[in-house]
Design a protein around this motif. Structure first.
Motif, PDB file in Angstrom:
ATOM      1  N   ILE A 195     -49.131  12.634   2.322  1.00  0.00           N
ATOM      2  CA  ILE A 195     -49.656  13.292   3.886  1.00  0.00           C
ATOM      3  C   ILE A 195     -51.362  13.230   3.504  1.00  0.00           C
ATOM      4  CG2 ILE A 195     -49.985  15.617   4.776  1.00  0.00           C
ATOM      5  CD1 ILE A 195     -47.097  16.080   4.209  1.00  0.00           C
ATOM      6  N   ASP A 196     -51.854  13.165   4.558  1.00  0.00           N
ATOM      7  CA  ASP A 196     -53.574  12.991   4.639  1.00  0.00           C
ATOM      8  C   ASP A 196     -53.954  14.698   4.766  1.00  0.00           C
ATOM      9  OD1 ASP A 196     -56.011  13.235   5.240  1.00  0.00           O
ATOM     10  OD2 ASP A 196     -56.216  10.959   5.847  1.00  0.00           O
ATOM     11  N   SER A 197     -54.106  15.502   3.779  1.00  0.00           N
ATOM     12  CA  SER A 197     -54.396  16.604   3.976  1.00  0.00           C
ATOM     13  C   SER A 197     -55.443  16.898   4.961  1.00  0.00           C
ATOM     14  CB  SER A 197     -54.689  17.386   2.782  1.00  0.00           C
ATOM     15  OG  SER A 197     -53.683  17.140   1.946  1.00  0.00           O
ATOM     16  N   GLN A 198     -56.623  16.325   5.128  1.00  0.00           N
ATOM     17  CA  GLN A 198     -57.677  16.743   5.727  1.00  0.00           C
ATOM     18  C   GLN A 198     -57.554  16.391   7.188  1.00  0.00           C
ATOM     19  OE1 GLN A 198     -61.324  14.818   4.456  1.00  0.00           O
ATOM     20  NE2 GLN A 198     -61.488  16.639   2.968  1.00  0.00           N
ATOM     21  N   ARG A 199     -56.834  15.261   7.694  1.00  0.00           N
ATOM     22  CA  ARG A 199     -56.293  15.065   8.830  1.00  0.00           C
ATOM     23  C   ARG A 199     -55.404  15.970   9.556  1.00  0.00           C
ATOM     24  NH1 ARG A 199     -56.606   8.764  10.317  1.00  0.00           N
ATOM     25  NH2 ARG A 199     -56.385   9.628  12.334  1.00  0.00           N
ATOM     26  N   LEU A 200     -54.369  16.441   8.565  1.00  0.00           N
ATOM     27  CA  LEU A 200     -53.372  17.360   9.055  1.00  0.00           C
ATOM     28  C   LEU A 200     -53.908  18.710   9.440  1.00  0.00           C
ATOM     29  CD1 LEU A 200     -50.654  18.398   9.450  1.00  0.00           C
ATOM     30  CD2 LEU A 200     -50.173  18.529   6.927  1.00  0.00           C
ATOM     31  N   VAL A 201     -55.159  19.148   8.528  1.00  0.00           N
ATOM     32  CA  VAL A 201     -55.778  20.323   8.833  1.00  0.00           C
ATOM     33  C   VAL A 201     -56.604  20.116  10.203  1.00  0.00           C
ATOM     34  CG1 VAL A 201     -57.517  21.770   8.211  1.00  0.00           C
ATOM     35  CG2 VAL A 201     -56.030  20.886   6.625  1.00  0.00           C
ATOM     36  N   ALA A 202     -57.150  19.106  10.472  1.00  0.00           N
ATOM     37  CA  ALA A 202     -57.607  18.847  11.556  1.00  0.00           C
ATOM     38  C   ALA A 202     -56.967  18.823  12.848  1.00  0.00           C
ATOM     39  CB  ALA A 202     -58.506  17.543  11.675  1.00  0.00           C
ATOM     40  N   SER A 203     -55.592  18.137  12.470  1.00  0.00           N
ATOM     41  CA  SER A 203     -54.636  18.522  13.763  1.00  0.00           C
ATOM     42  C   SER A 203     -54.149  19.738  13.925  1.00  0.00           C
ATOM     43  CB  SER A 203     -53.286  17.606  13.271  1.00  0.00           C
ATOM     44  OG  SER A 203     -53.659  16.182  13.112  1.00  0.00           O
ATOM     45  N   ALA A 204     -54.023  20.520  12.894  1.00  0.00           N
ATOM     46  CA  ALA A 204     -53.642  21.869  12.948  1.00  0.00           C
ATOM     47  C   ALA A 204     -54.622  22.582  14.039  1.00  0.00           C
ATOM     48  CB  ALA A 204     -53.156  22.633  11.725  1.00  0.00           C
ATOM     49  N   ASP A 205     -55.799  22.440  13.372  1.00  0.00           N
ATOM     50  CA  ASP A 205     -57.001  23.113  14.131  1.00  0.00           C
ATOM     51  C   ASP A 205     -56.765  22.849  15.771  1.00  0.00           C
ATOM     52  OD1 ASP A 205     -57.824  24.354  12.054  1.00  0.00           O
ATOM     53  OD2 ASP A 205     -59.464  23.248  11.774  1.00  0.00           O
ATOM     54  N   ARG A 206     -56.610  21.541  15.869  1.00  0.00           N
ATOM     55  CA  ARG A 206     -56.738  21.142  17.395  1.00  0.00           C
ATOM     56  C   ARG A 206     -55.400  21.812  18.007  1.00  0.00           C
ATOM     57  NH1 ARG A 206     -58.453  16.166  15.522  1.00  0.00           N
ATOM     58  NH2 ARG A 206     -56.137  15.274  15.521  1.00  0.00           N
ATOM     59  N   SER A 207     -54.323  21.765  17.442  1.00  0.00           N
ATOM     60  CA  SER A 207     -53.102  22.158  18.117  1.00  0.00           C
ATOM     61  C   SER A 207     -53.331  24.014  18.321  1.00  0.00           C
ATOM     62  CB  SER A 207     -52.046  22.118  17.055  1.00  0.00           C
ATOM     63  OG  SER A 207     -50.990  22.932  17.358  1.00  0.00           O
ATOM     64  N   LEU A 208     -54.078  24.690  17.416  1.00  0.00           N
ATOM     65  CA  LEU A 208     -54.255  25.853  17.698  1.00  0.00           C
ATOM     66  C   LEU A 208     -55.242  26.168  18.836  1.00  0.00           C
ATOM     67  CD1 LEU A 208     -53.561  28.794  16.806  1.00  0.00           C
ATOM     68  CD2 LEU A 208     -55.471  28.569  15.327  1.00  0.00           C
TER      69      LEU A 208
END
Ligand SMILES: [Zn+2]
Length: 470
Positions: free
Chosen positions: A446-459
Motif C-alpha cells: 500500500i502506498d501510504s501517502q497516497r492512501l492518506v491523501a485519498s482519505a483526506d479527500r474522502s473526508l
C-alpha cells in the motif's frame, strides 16, 4: 506499489452493483493471482510464542505455505529466505476483537464540541458516505492497523445503507490484506423494526469464493440487541434476524453498551439467546451474576478500554470480566480510539485495572498481552488458527524492533516493555498468512501517502455533503 486511489480488488465482487462497476473501471490491470508466499526463516529473535512453549529468548521460526512450519533453535533454512531478527521480539500478530474501520477518516474530529460528540457526529457524517468512502475508510483503518501490528480485525460495518456500501467496505478489507471478519450491520438511521439485509449477507456468504478468493475474510452479523422494554415488533424482527443468521451458521457480534447494557444483557439471558457464536461488545455494567450466565452459555466479550472510557461508558475493569468469563479479548473500536494502536489499548486497560485495584500487580502486563493475542483469538473462536506461534498455525506474526530510544531490551520477559514502552513504529515486520505486508518498517502493498491523501479527500467530500444536507 499500487495507487491507493485505484487498488485492485483482488477478486471482483460478483454482484451487479455500483461498487462492482467502480471496481471494474478502477482496475484496468490484470487482477493478481493468489500468491504462494515463499518460505521464510526468521532467525535469532526473542520469540514470545504466547502458547505452551512460552518465551524462547533466541530462537527461529520457519514459515512455509502461509503457516508456521517450525519453532525452535538453530532451524535449517532449507532454501527459505532468511530474516535476521537479532534484537527483535517476535510475537503473534495482534487480534482486534472489535472495530468500526469504515469511519477511520473521522479520526481527528471527535470531542471538540457538543456537535462532535461521537454518536452525534458519526450519525451525521455516516449519512453522507458513499460506497467509495466506505472503501477508503475501511482501507485507511485496516492499513493503519496492519502497520501497527494488528493482523486480524473484526470490522463491525454499521453504515450499510445499500448493498454497494457493504461490497465497497469488503473491497477495502481485501485491498488491505488484513485478516478480517466483516460484520454486516445496518446504520444509525435504520429503524429497529426494519430488518437488516440478511438476504444480501447470505448471498455474500454463499458466493464467498467468487469475491474473496484467497483473501482471509470471513463474514458475520453485526446484530442489534434490543432492550427488554422494546416493543413486540422490534423484538420479533431482532429474533428473526438471529434465527436466520444461526441457521446460516455465521457468527454474531452485538453491542451491549452504555445505559442500556444491563437491560440488553438481561434480555439475552432471559430469552436464552446467548451462545458460543456470540461476541458481546463492551458488556457495560454487567453484574457478576449476568457474567456467570455469559460464561455458562460460552459467549465471549470484547473490551475496548480506550473508547469505553473516552465515550463515558465507565472504567474498563478487565479483571471484572476475565475472572468470570473465559473468552475475553481486547479491541480498538475504531476512530474514537485515535489511530489503531494495540499497545495503547493494552496500556489503558492495564493502567485502569491497577488504579481500581489499588495494586500494580492486580493484572500482569503479560496477561494483558494475552488478551491482545491468544485470548482475543479464543474470543472470536480462531484460536486453533491464530493468536500464538505454534507449528500448524497460520503465519500471522510481527517483529518488534528493540533498537530504538523508546525501547531497550530487558534481561528477560519483555511483556512490560511491550505494554508500557512499545509503539506502532517499533513494529518492523508484519506477516498475514505468510504474506509480508510490512517490511523494514514500510507497508509493502500500500502506498501510504497516497492512501492518506485519498482519505483526506474522502473526508472533505463527506463533510461537504453532510453540510449541504443540514
Ligand atoms: Zn462498536
Amino acid at each position: 506499489m499500487q495507487s491507493a486511489d485505484c487498488l485492485p480488488l483482488g477478486r471482483r465482487l460478483f454482484l451487479k452493483s455500483a461498487a462492482a462497476t467502480m471496481l471494474a473501471t478502477c482496475s484496468a490491470r490484470v487482477l493478481p493471482q493468489p500468491r504462494v508466499p515463499r518460505p521464510l526463516l526468521i532467525r535469532n529473535a526473542y520469540v514470545m510464542t504466547m502458547g505452551a512453549a512460552g518465551d524462547l529468548p533466541r530462537a527461529d521460526v520457519l514459515v512455509r505455505g502461509g503457516e508456521i512450519a517450525a519453532v525452535g533453535i538453530g532451524l535449517a533454512a532449507d532454501g527459505a529466505e532468511v530474516i535476521d531478527a537479532r534484537g527483535q521480539i517476535l510475537l503473534p500478530g495482534f487480534v482486534d476483537t472489535h472495530n468500526h474501520l469504515w469511519l477511520s477518516q473521522m479520526r481527528g474530529l471527535f470531542g471538540r464540541s457538543p456537535e462532535t460528540r461521537y454518536f452525534r457526529l458519526t450519525e451525521r457524517l455516516g449519512a453522507a458516505y458513499r460506497p467509495e468512502d466506505m472503501r477508503i475508510g475501511t482501507l485507511f483503518g485496516a492499513a493503519g492497523a496492519l502497520e501497527a501490528g494488528i493482523t486480524t480485525t473484526l470490522a463491525y460495518c454499521d453504515n450499510i445503507r445499500t448493498p454497494e456500501d457493504a461490497e465497497a467496505a469488503l473491497s477495502g478489507l481485501i485491498d488491505a490484506g488484513i485478516r478480517a471478519r466483516f460484520l454486516y450491520a445496518g446504520h444509525d438511521k435504520l429503524a429497529p423494526d426494519v430488518p437488516l439485509a440478511i438476504d444480501h449477507l447470505a448471498s455474500l456468504h454463499r458466493n464467498r469464493a467468487a469475491w474473496a478468493g484467497e483473501a482471509p475474510i470471513d463474514l458475520g452479523l453485526g446484530w442489534r440487541t434490543p432492550t427488554a422494554s422494546a416493543g413486540e415488533a422490534v423484538l420479533s424482527v431482532a429474533l428473526e434476524e438471529l434465527r436466520r443468521i444461526r441457521a446460516i451458521g455465521l457468527p454474531v457480534s452485538t453491542h451491549i453498551s452504555g445505559d442500556s447494557g444491563p437491560d440488553q444483557l438481561d434480555l439475552l439471558i432471559s430469552r436464552g439467546l446467548l451462545g458460543q457464536d456470540m461476541v458481546l461488545v463492551h458488556a457495560t455494567g454487567a453484574e457478576p451474576e449476568a457474567l456467570r450466565a455469559v460464561q455458562d452459555a460460552g459467549s465471549a466479550i470484547a473490551l475496548t478500554p480506550i473508547t469505553e472510557q473516552r465515550v463515558g461508558f465507565g472504567l474498563t475493569r478487565l479483571k471484572h470480566y476475565t475472572d468470570r468469563v473465559s473468552r475475553v479479548g481486547l479491541g480498538i473500536d475504531g476512530a474514537l480510539a485515535g489511530a489503531p494502536d494495540m499497545f495503547a489499548v493494552m496500556r489503558a486497560g492495564h493502567l485502569v485495572q491497577a488504579a481500581v485495584s489499588g495494586d500494580e500487580l492486580a493484572m500482569l502486563p503479560r496477561q494483558v498481552l494475552e488478551l491482545a493475542t491468544i485470548e482475543a483469538a479464543r474470543a472470536i473462536r480462531l484460536d486453533s488458527r491464530i493468536g500464538s506461534l505454534e507449528p500448524g498455525k497460520l503465519a500471522d506474526l510481527i517483529l518488534i524492533d528493540t533498537q530504538a530510544l523508546n525501547m531497550g531490551f530487558p534481561v528477560s520477559d519483555p511483556s512490560s516493555l511491550l505494554v508500557y514502552s512499545a509503539r506502532p513504529e517499533n513494529v518492523s515486520t508484519v506477516m498475514v498468512g505468510g504474506n509480508v505486508v510490512k517490511r523494514d518498517s514500510q507497508l509493502t502493498q500500500i502506498d501510504s501517502q497516497r492512501l492518506v491523501a485519498s482519505a483526506d479527500r474522502s473526508l472533505g467530500k463527506i463533510r461537504e455533503r453532510a453540510d449541504a444536507a443540514r
